[in-house]
Motif scaffolding. Structure first.
Motif, PDB file in Angstrom:
ATOM      1  N   GLN A 172       9.435  -0.972 -11.154  1.00  0.00           N
ATOM      2  CA  GLN A 172       9.096  -1.923 -10.092  1.00  0.00           C
ATOM      3  C   GLN A 172       9.717  -3.288 -10.374  1.00  0.00           C
ATOM      4  OE1 GLN A 172       4.809  -1.791 -10.139  1.00  0.00           O
ATOM      5  NE2 GLN A 172       4.746  -0.435  -8.361  1.00  0.00           N
ATOM      6  N   ARG A 173       9.578  -3.759 -11.599  1.00  0.00           N
ATOM      7  CA  ARG A 173      10.159  -5.063 -11.951  1.00  0.00           C
ATOM      8  C   ARG A 173      11.673  -5.077 -11.768  1.00  0.00           C
ATOM      9  NH1 ARG A 173       7.596  -9.014 -14.909  1.00  0.00           N
ATOM     10  NH2 ARG A 173       9.548  -9.465 -15.963  1.00  0.00           N
ATOM     11  N   ALA A 174      12.336  -4.011 -12.203  1.00  0.00           N
ATOM     12  CA  ALA A 174      13.792  -3.943 -12.083  1.00  0.00           C
ATOM     13  C   ALA A 174      14.216  -3.937 -10.616  1.00  0.00           C
ATOM     14  CB  ALA A 174      14.317  -2.694 -12.788  1.00  0.00           C
ATOM     15  N   ARG A 175      13.495  -3.203  -9.788  1.00  0.00           N
ATOM     16  CA  ARG A 175      13.828  -3.149  -8.361  1.00  0.00           C
ATOM     17  C   ARG A 175      13.631  -4.521  -7.712  1.00  0.00           C
ATOM     18  NH1 ARG A 175      14.000   1.552  -4.691  1.00  0.00           N
ATOM     19  NH2 ARG A 175      15.231   2.284  -6.407  1.00  0.00           N
ATOM     20  N   LEU A 176      12.560  -5.230  -8.078  1.00  0.00           N
ATOM     21  CA  LEU A 176      12.311  -6.559  -7.524  1.00  0.00           C
ATOM     22  C   LEU A 176      13.394  -7.548  -7.956  1.00  0.00           C
ATOM     23  CD1 LEU A 176       8.444  -6.706  -7.993  1.00  0.00           C
ATOM     24  CD2 LEU A 176       9.665  -6.627  -5.813  1.00  0.00           C
ATOM     25  N   VAL A 177      13.758  -7.520  -9.242  1.00  0.00           N
ATOM     26  CA  VAL A 177      14.798  -8.426  -9.746  1.00  0.00           C
ATOM     27  C   VAL A 177      16.127  -8.143  -9.063  1.00  0.00           C
ATOM     28  CG1 VAL A 177      16.174  -8.992 -11.795  1.00  0.00           C
ATOM     29  CG2 VAL A 177      13.684  -8.874 -11.950  1.00  0.00           C
ATOM     30  N   MET A 224       6.759  10.279  -5.547  1.00  0.00           N
ATOM     31  CA  MET A 224       7.444  11.288  -4.728  1.00  0.00           C
ATOM     32  C   MET A 224       8.959  11.191  -4.918  1.00  0.00           C
ATOM     33  SD  MET A 224       5.103  12.818  -2.452  1.00  0.00           S
ATOM     34  CE  MET A 224       5.762  12.933  -0.848  1.00  0.00           C
ATOM     35  N   ARG A 225       9.476   9.974  -4.939  1.00  0.00           N
ATOM     36  CA  ARG A 225      10.928   9.785  -5.081  1.00  0.00           C
ATOM     37  C   ARG A 225      11.439  10.247  -6.436  1.00  0.00           C
ATOM     38  NH1 ARG A 225      10.917   3.739  -2.605  1.00  0.00           N
ATOM     39  NH2 ARG A 225      10.797   4.355  -0.407  1.00  0.00           N
ATOM     40  N   MET A 226      10.604  10.145  -7.450  1.00  0.00           N
ATOM     41  CA  MET A 226      11.046  10.511  -8.795  1.00  0.00           C
ATOM     42  C   MET A 226      10.772  11.975  -9.133  1.00  0.00           C
ATOM     43  SD  MET A 226      12.454   7.953 -10.009  1.00  0.00           S
ATOM     44  CE  MET A 226      12.591   6.212  -9.856  1.00  0.00           C
ATOM     45  N   LEU A 227       9.671  12.519  -8.653  1.00  0.00           N
ATOM     46  CA  LEU A 227       9.252  13.853  -9.095  1.00  0.00           C
ATOM     47  C   LEU A 227       9.715  14.986  -8.185  1.00  0.00           C
ATOM     48  CD1 LEU A 227       5.647  12.988 -10.304  1.00  0.00           C
ATOM     49  CD2 LEU A 227       7.707  13.280 -11.685  1.00  0.00           C
ATOM     50  N   LEU A 228       9.773  14.763  -6.886  1.00  0.00           N
ATOM     51  CA  LEU A 228      10.150  15.856  -5.977  1.00  0.00           C
ATOM     52  C   LEU A 228      11.593  16.340  -6.129  1.00  0.00           C
ATOM     53  CD1 LEU A 228       8.246  15.064  -2.664  1.00  0.00           C
ATOM     54  CD2 LEU A 228       7.706  16.737  -4.423  1.00  0.00           C
ATOM     55  N   PRO A 270       0.825  -1.211   0.000  1.00  0.00           N
ATOM     56  CA  PRO A 270       0.000   0.000   0.000  1.00  0.00           C
ATOM     57  C   PRO A 270       0.862   1.265   0.000  1.00  0.00           C
ATOM     58  CG  PRO A 270      -0.706  -1.534   1.713  1.00  0.00           C
ATOM     59  CD  PRO A 270       0.558  -2.075   1.143  1.00  0.00           C
ATOM     60  N   GLY A 271       0.510   2.208  -0.825  1.00  0.00           N
ATOM     61  CA  GLY A 271       1.258   3.462  -0.910  1.00  0.00           C
ATOM     62  C   GLY A 271       2.481   3.406  -1.796  1.00  0.00           C
ATOM     63  N   SER A 272       2.717   2.277  -2.473  1.00  0.00           N
ATOM     64  CA  SER A 272       3.931   2.158  -3.292  1.00  0.00           C
ATOM     65  C   SER A 272       3.932   3.133  -4.463  1.00  0.00           C
ATOM     66  CB  SER A 272       4.098   0.724  -3.788  1.00  0.00           C
ATOM     67  OG  SER A 272       3.008   0.345  -4.601  1.00  0.00           O
ATOM     68  N   THR A 273       2.784   3.365  -5.051  1.00  0.00           N
ATOM     69  CA  THR A 273       2.703   4.302  -6.178  1.00  0.00           C
ATOM     70  C   THR A 273       3.024   5.714  -5.720  1.00  0.00           C
ATOM     71  OG1 THR A 273       1.051   2.922  -7.252  1.00  0.00           O
ATOM     72  CG2 THR A 273       1.198   5.212  -7.986  1.00  0.00           C
ATOM     73  N   ARG A 274       2.467   6.099  -4.590  1.00  0.00           N
ATOM     74  CA  ARG A 274       2.733   7.436  -4.048  1.00  0.00           C
ATOM     75  C   ARG A 274       4.212   7.603  -3.726  1.00  0.00           C
ATOM     76  NH1 ARG A 274       3.425   8.413   0.946  1.00  0.00           N
ATOM     77  NH2 ARG A 274       2.281   6.579   1.635  1.00  0.00           N
ATOM     78  N   ARG A 275       4.819   6.594  -3.075  1.00  0.00           N
ATOM     79  CA  ARG A 275       6.246   6.678  -2.739  1.00  0.00           C
ATOM     80  C   ARG A 275       7.105   6.777  -3.991  1.00  0.00           C
ATOM     81  NH1 ARG A 275       4.588   2.919   1.028  1.00  0.00           N
ATOM     82  NH2 ARG A 275       5.216   1.180  -0.282  1.00  0.00           N
ATOM     83  N   TYR A 276       6.779   5.970  -5.002  1.00  0.00           N
ATOM     84  CA  TYR A 276       7.537   5.992  -6.250  1.00  0.00           C
ATOM     85  C   TYR A 276       7.474   7.371  -6.900  1.00  0.00           C
ATOM     86  CZ  TYR A 276       8.373   5.292 -11.222  1.00  0.00           C
ATOM     87  OH  TYR A 276       8.824   5.424 -12.508  1.00  0.00           O
ATOM     88  N   LEU A 311       6.643   4.521 -16.935  1.00  0.00           N
ATOM     89  CA  LEU A 311       7.696   3.540 -16.674  1.00  0.00           C
ATOM     90  C   LEU A 311       7.657   2.955 -15.268  1.00  0.00           C
ATOM     91  CD1 LEU A 311      10.592   5.347 -18.545  1.00  0.00           C
ATOM     92  CD2 LEU A 311       9.350   3.304 -19.266  1.00  0.00           C
ATOM     93  N   MET A 312       6.600   3.214 -14.526  1.00  0.00           N
ATOM     94  CA  MET A 312       6.518   2.727 -13.147  1.00  0.00           C
ATOM     95  C   MET A 312       6.602   1.199 -13.088  1.00  0.00           C
ATOM     96  SD  MET A 312       3.775   3.584 -10.176  1.00  0.00           S
ATOM     97  CE  MET A 312       2.389   3.127 -11.175  1.00  0.00           C
TER      98      MET A 312
END
Length: 124
Positions: A88-93, A42-46, A34-40, A83-84
């Motif tokens: 996500q896939r790259a981070r998991l791998v 924020m980390r990329m845009l801010l 939960p909240g992964s989209t928001r965190r992603y 590209l979200m």
């Protein structure tokens, strides 16, 4: 070992470093929970905002600086969202997790919609 990253480990993780294997569950929750989209987002845009604010220092009307900021920020938003799933896939791998975990929620929703469709039209 700790199952959550320290502040320095978290900064490294945000910048793309790999966390120890003991933190795999934390990474899974961070990327797919939960909240992964928001965190992603924020980390990329801010982090881009302070750099873009430098356009306001260019001599001329303020609207010109704002327009230049928008010309860069709007495509950044578009490509960040587009590209979200790839991110996500790259981070998991990278952390030794199953890349199929990425985007699990939309496929579950699609499956429920497919079942509802089949029930409505006499296939289920």
């Amino acid at each position: 070992m700790s199952s959550t990253p320290s502040p320095t480990q978290k900064i490294g993780y945000i910048c793309g470093r790999r966390l120890p294997d003991s933190m795999r569950e934390w990474v899974r929750a961070d990327v797919t929970g939960p909240g992964s989209t928001r965190r992603y987002l924020m980390r990329m845009l801010l982090p881009a905002i302070p750099v873009l604010l430098l356009f306001l220092l260019i001599p001329g009307p303020v609207w010109m600086g704002l327009a230049m900021m928008a010309l860069l920020y709007l495509p950044l938003i578009y490509f960040t969202v587009a590209l979200m799933y790839v991110f996500q896939r790259a981070r998991l791998v990278k952390h030794g997790l199953d890349p199929a975990l990425a985007g699990g929620r939309p496929s579950a929703r699609a499956e429920s919609e497919r079942l509802a469709y089949e029930r409505r039209h006499g296939r289920g």
